[in-house]
Motif scaffolding. Structure first.
Motif, PDB file in Angstrom:
ATOM      1  N   ARG A 243       0.827  -1.209   0.000  1.00  0.00           N
ATOM      2  CA  ARG A 243       0.000   0.000   0.000  1.00  0.00           C
ATOM      3  C   ARG A 243       0.861   1.258   0.000  1.00  0.00           C
ATOM      4  O   ARG A 243       0.379   2.341  -0.310  1.00  0.00           O
ATOM      5  CB  ARG A 243      -0.910  -0.036   1.231  1.00  0.00           C
ATOM      6  N   LEU A 253      -0.292   0.236  -4.702  1.00  0.00           N
ATOM      7  CA  LEU A 253      -1.132   1.423  -4.821  1.00  0.00           C
ATOM      8  C   LEU A 253      -0.267   2.567  -5.316  1.00  0.00           C
ATOM      9  O   LEU A 253       0.736   2.920  -4.688  1.00  0.00           O
ATOM     10  CB  LEU A 253      -1.745   1.755  -3.462  1.00  0.00           C
ATOM     11  N   ASN A 256      -4.015   6.862  -6.486  1.00  0.00           N
ATOM     12  CA  ASN A 256      -5.301   6.251  -6.175  1.00  0.00           C
ATOM     13  C   ASN A 256      -5.564   5.028  -7.046  1.00  0.00           C
ATOM     14  O   ASN A 256      -6.669   4.505  -7.057  1.00  0.00           O
ATOM     15  CB  ASN A 256      -6.422   7.289  -6.362  1.00  0.00           C
ATOM     16  N   LEU A 258      -4.872   1.111  -8.308  1.00  0.00           N
ATOM     17  CA  LEU A 258      -4.393  -0.215  -7.934  1.00  0.00           C
ATOM     18  C   LEU A 258      -3.717  -0.821  -9.156  1.00  0.00           C
ATOM     19  O   LEU A 258      -4.330  -0.944 -10.221  1.00  0.00           O
ATOM     20  CB  LEU A 258      -5.546  -1.100  -7.465  1.00  0.00           C
ATOM     21  N   TRP A 268      -9.084   3.010  -6.817  1.00  0.00           N
ATOM     22  CA  TRP A 268      -9.641   2.608  -5.521  1.00  0.00           C
ATOM     23  C   TRP A 268     -11.032   3.203  -5.325  1.00  0.00           C
ATOM     24  O   TRP A 268     -11.891   2.586  -4.692  1.00  0.00           O
ATOM     25  CB  TRP A 268      -8.704   3.034  -4.392  1.00  0.00           C
ATOM     26  N   ILE A 279      -7.563  -2.238   1.221  1.00  0.00           N
ATOM     27  CA  ILE A 279      -6.682  -2.008   0.077  1.00  0.00           C
ATOM     28  C   ILE A 279      -5.678  -3.151  -0.025  1.00  0.00           C
ATOM     29  O   ILE A 279      -5.422  -3.682  -1.112  1.00  0.00           O
ATOM     30  CB  ILE A 279      -5.956  -0.656   0.207  1.00  0.00           C
ATOM     31  N   LEU A 283      -5.293  -5.802  -3.058  1.00  0.00           N
ATOM     32  CA  LEU A 283      -4.015  -5.959  -3.768  1.00  0.00           C
ATOM     33  C   LEU A 283      -3.564  -7.415  -3.764  1.00  0.00           C
ATOM     34  O   LEU A 283      -3.076  -7.924  -4.783  1.00  0.00           O
ATOM     35  CB  LEU A 283      -2.955  -5.075  -3.116  1.00  0.00           C
TER      36      LEU A 283
END
Length: 448
Positions: A243, A253, A256, A258, A268, A279, A283
């Motif tokens: 993240r 990330l 914003n 992915l 996201w 998140i 992922l």
């Protein structure tokens, strides 16, 4: 199911009946083993009759050590700790002790995706299953979340894939278990009443990778310091997710977006599942499903519609511009903080429950998005005090969840999120958090 003769005429002890024990006993009996089930608790008569019908021996009320005489193996219920005398004696005699997930691997003709971690297992397992289903990969779901693993393994065919949620308890009892893709989400202090130490807990989690080779994949959380410190033991291809860092070899990330490797998968903002902690779960699911050949289209279609696992940041519905979320599983402050972190909108928070003696000061820094607090249960006065400390203007105390839903809706405006995330156990008014969540869902639908 693979044809194996390993257990023919071998004496196998099933320690602890429950759902997994019953499934393992029947399966091993069909494989020709001489099976004896032992449990300290007397089962229901229906279960006894089922065992008798199968021709399976049983001993209830005790675990006599004589059952270990000439025993080939013990299959134990995952929840039974190794420190009990029966298991200590088995280990002393060098009798193998496994959990039924090992049988799943031995029997399955399908590859396995195994998911473990301290938090997020159920959500991630479900998400991977849904994406692979959308990608027409013929997934089956097993483990803590679904059907007993050995039952699924016995039925799985070569062109299918078994997506399995695994606990540290289960992973302590494997010998050759080898998932094609192994996913480790995170490691926090957990179950230390079961494990003798944090080191044993970490070792149990890393057992998931212990039999993999360079042809397999390990999907790991690169943001977790405990995981990062133990990567040297992994022999498979490591595919990280993060993240906080842009890892071009994995999922991450970026702003914003992915990403997987250098491909943008989805924003996201377009993912229906909320909560900052999710998140990482998303992922991990993206990395796993891309490695297994799922198309980006299948991933996006599921992420835009996946409402979450029931009672865990579950999207319920939208009524006149108000989005309702059921996070009844949030039985502590940390879980509610994680839930609130996922929202930019104004939140009407429904919270309260069993008073365990703690205050809610640790919740204060997460309440910036909360415009209204509706409280119920034993902890209502403490939560109200916390809300006043951070300047929440609208606070409503009611008797129960049913009245909380009605009050929240009355106090809401279009664009608001109405979130049940109690930060407390449910036992002051409910038997389980599931019962509390079901009450919330039913009351929300009545508003329609």
């Amino acid at each position: 199911m693979k044809t194996i003769k390993t257990y023919e005429n071998q004496n196998v002890v099933i320690l602890g009946l429950a759902k997994s024990g019953l499934a393992a006993s029947k399966l091993l009996h069909r494989l020709g083993a001489n099976v004896t089930v032992t449990d300290r608790t007397e089962p229901e008569e229906e279960v006894k009759r089922e065992l008798e019908k199968e021709g399976i021996s049983s001993v209830f009320g005790e675990h006599p050590l004589s059952l270990l005489d000439n025993a080939y193996m013990v299959v134990k219920n995952p929840g039974i700790p190794y420190r009990i005398p029966f298991l200590q004696e088995a280990l002393k005699r060098e009798i193998p002790v496994i959990t039924e997930v090992e049988l799943s691997y031995e029997l399955s003709e399908a590859p396995i995706i195994g998911i473990t971690g301290s938090n997020g297992k159920t959500t991630t397992t479900t998400l991977i299953y849904e994406i692979l289903a959308a990608a027409q990969k013929e997934p089956l779901i097993a483990g803590n979340i679904g059907t007993v693993s050995c039952e699924v393994g016995a039925k799985a065919e070569k062109d299918q894939v078994i997506v399995t949620e695994l606990s540290s308890f289960q992973l302590m009892g494997i010998r050759e278990y080898k998932p094609k893709i192994a996913v480790l989400l995170n490691i926090f202090d957990a179950h230390l009443d079961y494990h003798s130490s944090k080191e044993e807990y970490v070792e149990a989690k890393f057992n998931l990778f212990s039999h993999q080779d360079e042809e397999d994949y390990a999907v790991i959380n690169a943001d977790d310091p405990v995981i990062s410190a133990n990567l040297g033991s992994i022999k498979s291809k490591v595919v990280p997710f993060s993240r906080h860092k842009e890892l071009k070899e994995g999922a991450y990330l970026s702003g914003n977006k992915l990403m997987f490797q250098e491909e943008e998968i989805i924003s996201w903002d377009d993912v229906l599942l909320k909560g900052e902690h999710n998140i990482e779960n998303v992922l991990a699911a993206i990395a796993t499903c891309k490695l297994y050949g799922a198309s980006t289209e299948a991933i996006v279609s599921v992420l835009k519609t996946f409402t979450g696992v029931k009672h865990r940041m579950q999207y319920v519905t939208n009524i006149h511009g108000r989005a309702f979320y059921n996070d009844s599983k949030a039985t502590n402050i940390l879980a509610t903080k994680a839930a609130l972190s996922g929202f930019k909108e104004n939140v009407i928070l429904l919270a309260g429950g069993l008073d365990r003696g703690n205050g809610f000061e640790d919740l204060e820094d997460a309440l910036s998005c909360v415009k209204t607090l509706v409280t119920f249960g034993e902890t209502a006065p403490k939560l109200e005090e916390t809300a006043k400390n951070v300047g929440i203007q609208t606070i409503k105390c009611v008797d129960n969840v049913e009245k909380a839903v009605a009050a929240a809706y009355k106090l809401s405006e279009e664009g608001d999120v109405i979130l049940l995330s109690p930060a407390c156990a449910s036992w002051d008014q409910f038997k389980t958090f599931e019962e509390r969540g079901d009450m919330f869902i039913n009351c929300v639908h009545k508003l329609k």
